[in-house]
Design an enzyme around this catalytic site. Sequence first.
Site, short mmCIF file in Angstrom:
data_model
loop_
_atom_site.label_atom_id
_atom_site.label_comp_id
_atom_site.label_asym_id
_atom_site.label_seq_id
_atom_site.Cartn_x
_atom_site.Cartn_y
_atom_site.Cartn_z
N HIS A 181 0.80 -1.24 0.00
CA HIS A 181 0.00 0.00 0.00
C HIS A 181 0.83 1.28 0.00
O HIS A 181 0.27 2.37 -0.05
CB HIS A 181 -0.93 0.02 1.21
CG HIS A 181 -0.19 0.24 2.51
ND1 HIS A 181 0.45 -0.77 3.17
CD2 HIS A 181 0.03 1.36 3.23
CE1 HIS A 181 1.02 -0.29 4.25
NE2 HIS A 181 0.79 1.00 4.32
C1 UD1 Z 1 -1.96 4.99 6.29
C2 UD1 Z 1 -0.67 5.39 6.99
C3 UD1 Z 1 0.36 4.29 6.78
C4 UD1 Z 1 -0.19 2.95 7.20
C5 UD1 Z 1 -1.48 2.67 6.43
C6 UD1 Z 1 -2.11 1.36 6.76
C7 UD1 Z 1 -0.13 7.80 7.07
C8 UD1 Z 1 0.76 8.84 6.53
N1 UD1 Z 1 -0.12 6.61 6.43
O1 UD1 Z 1 -1.70 4.93 4.89
O2 UD1 Z 1 1.50 4.59 7.58
O3 UD1 Z 1 0.76 1.95 6.93
O4 UD1 Z 1 -2.39 3.73 6.75
O5 UD1 Z 1 -3.17 1.11 5.91
O6 UD1 Z 1 -0.82 8.05 8.03
N2 UD1 Z 1 -8.90 4.89 1.96
C9 UD1 Z 1 -10.05 4.18 1.86
N3 UD1 Z 1 -10.68 3.81 3.00
C10 UD1 Z 1 -10.19 4.11 4.24
C11 UD1 Z 1 -9.01 4.86 4.32
C12 UD1 Z 1 -8.38 5.24 3.17
O7 UD1 Z 1 -10.53 3.87 0.78
O8 UD1 Z 1 -10.79 3.72 5.25
C13 UD1 Z 1 -8.21 5.29 0.72
C14 UD1 Z 1 -8.50 6.72 0.34
O9 UD1 Z 1 -8.55 6.80 -1.05
C15 UD1 Z 1 -7.29 7.47 0.83
C16 UD1 Z 1 -6.20 6.43 0.66
O10 UD1 Z 1 -6.83 5.16 0.91
O11 UD1 Z 1 -7.06 8.66 0.18
C17 UD1 Z 1 -5.07 6.61 1.58
O12 UD1 Z 1 -5.50 6.59 2.96
P1 UD1 Z 1 -4.62 7.31 4.08
O13 UD1 Z 1 -5.20 7.09 5.42
O14 UD1 Z 1 -4.34 8.70 3.68
O15 UD1 Z 1 -3.23 6.56 3.99
P2 UD1 Z 1 -2.88 4.99 3.84
O16 UD1 Z 1 -2.28 4.78 2.50
O17 UD1 Z 1 -4.00 4.09 4.24
#
Ligand code: UD1
Length: 383
Positions: free
Chosen positions: A217
Amino acid sequence: MAPAGPVLCVVGARPNYMKMAPLLRAFKACRSMPPAVLIHTGQHYDFDLNDRLFIGLDLPAPDINLEVGSGSHAIQTAEVMKRVEPVIDQSKPSCVVVVGDVNSTLACSLVAAKKNIPVVHVEAGLRSFDRSMPEEINRVLTDQLANVLYTTERGAEANLVREGISKDRIQFVGNLMIDSLHAALPRAVPALELFGRVGIDAAWASAQPGYAAVTLHRPSNVDDPRTLADIVAIFGEVGQRMPVIWPVHPRTRANIEKFGLSRVLQQHRVVCLPPQGYLEMVSLMRSAALVLTDSGGVQEETTALGVPCLTMRTNTERPITVDQGTNTLVGIDRCLILAAVDDVIRGGGKRGRIPEYWDGGAAPRIASHMAQWLVTSSEASVH
Ligand code: UD1
């Protein structure tokens, strides 16, 4: 004198939950600890990334959900800060406990520190020395703001001291991820049962030499079309050697679709699943011949399980998993990855040992140290 306010415990994203679950249980069991209040920032909100994990880990429902959702780093961090401030003002906590390195960790630490509320950082001092990783920035800044820093491996202390943090604020306590793992292992279903549930042909997945489990991811791996296409092609080649089972993170799934890679994947022996619950993931890792990942926590869990892990990054903030555990850094180097896969097929792959204090006892160690520290610090503030 006992401290007055509650202990505010913060979670925001998936890897936080495995750390907070055993800690909350240990706080509850420690009679001299003030009550804990669980705040969820809402950084992760999908059922698969969120509620399913809470159930598998026996995490209580959050007392407060800030519901920040997704956004750029600046927006997400700022939104958490804005929404957590009134909570801190109203609850007047004895301290704020943050875990790991996600945006929510930094945001809540910053708000608390500016209000002179002590910050406790669990999993302090890990460093990849790669500032292009957003988590590295979160780690460095959170550690600067923290009053008490609990570490998972001894090397973390040297990283912190080098950054000017005094030794008397640092405590080596071990790894909460392993507390959760120990609690989950007896409850994790056999992989064969899991395959039945998710529609995987058990005979296919369990035939020699076994299967590879994948998680991926990191923005550096999944946000660039060329890079993700290369990785999918490598998984295809791994799939010619052994079955590949891949629970796909929503961010990765969205990019696979956006970059038109779904059709390519279907041509390979790669089975994609939705993100799995914690117990399901433990069962998938425990029975795998190897794991391919770019996650931090999975590097630790595979070391604890004794399963070879190929980390698709060029660095790790968890070097003990390489030095003592089963982890190998392979980046997205096709030759390195296929050679490591062949090594697993021929001889079982890298063996390791369990690092010091990765014994399931980190949470009680933290609780008993914190209870003492809270009493001492509240006495000091009275005088
Ligand atoms: C976050 C953490 C990362 C961790 C990961 C575990 C930061 C900087 N990153 O990354 O360290 O390893 O979580 O998963 O805090 N999204 C969904 N559903 C959700 C949440 C997110 O679809 O419930 C999608 C959205 O499009 C979003 C993208 O995933 O923009 C990224 O989510 P985000 O929480 O920003 O970062 P992660 O890549 O999940």
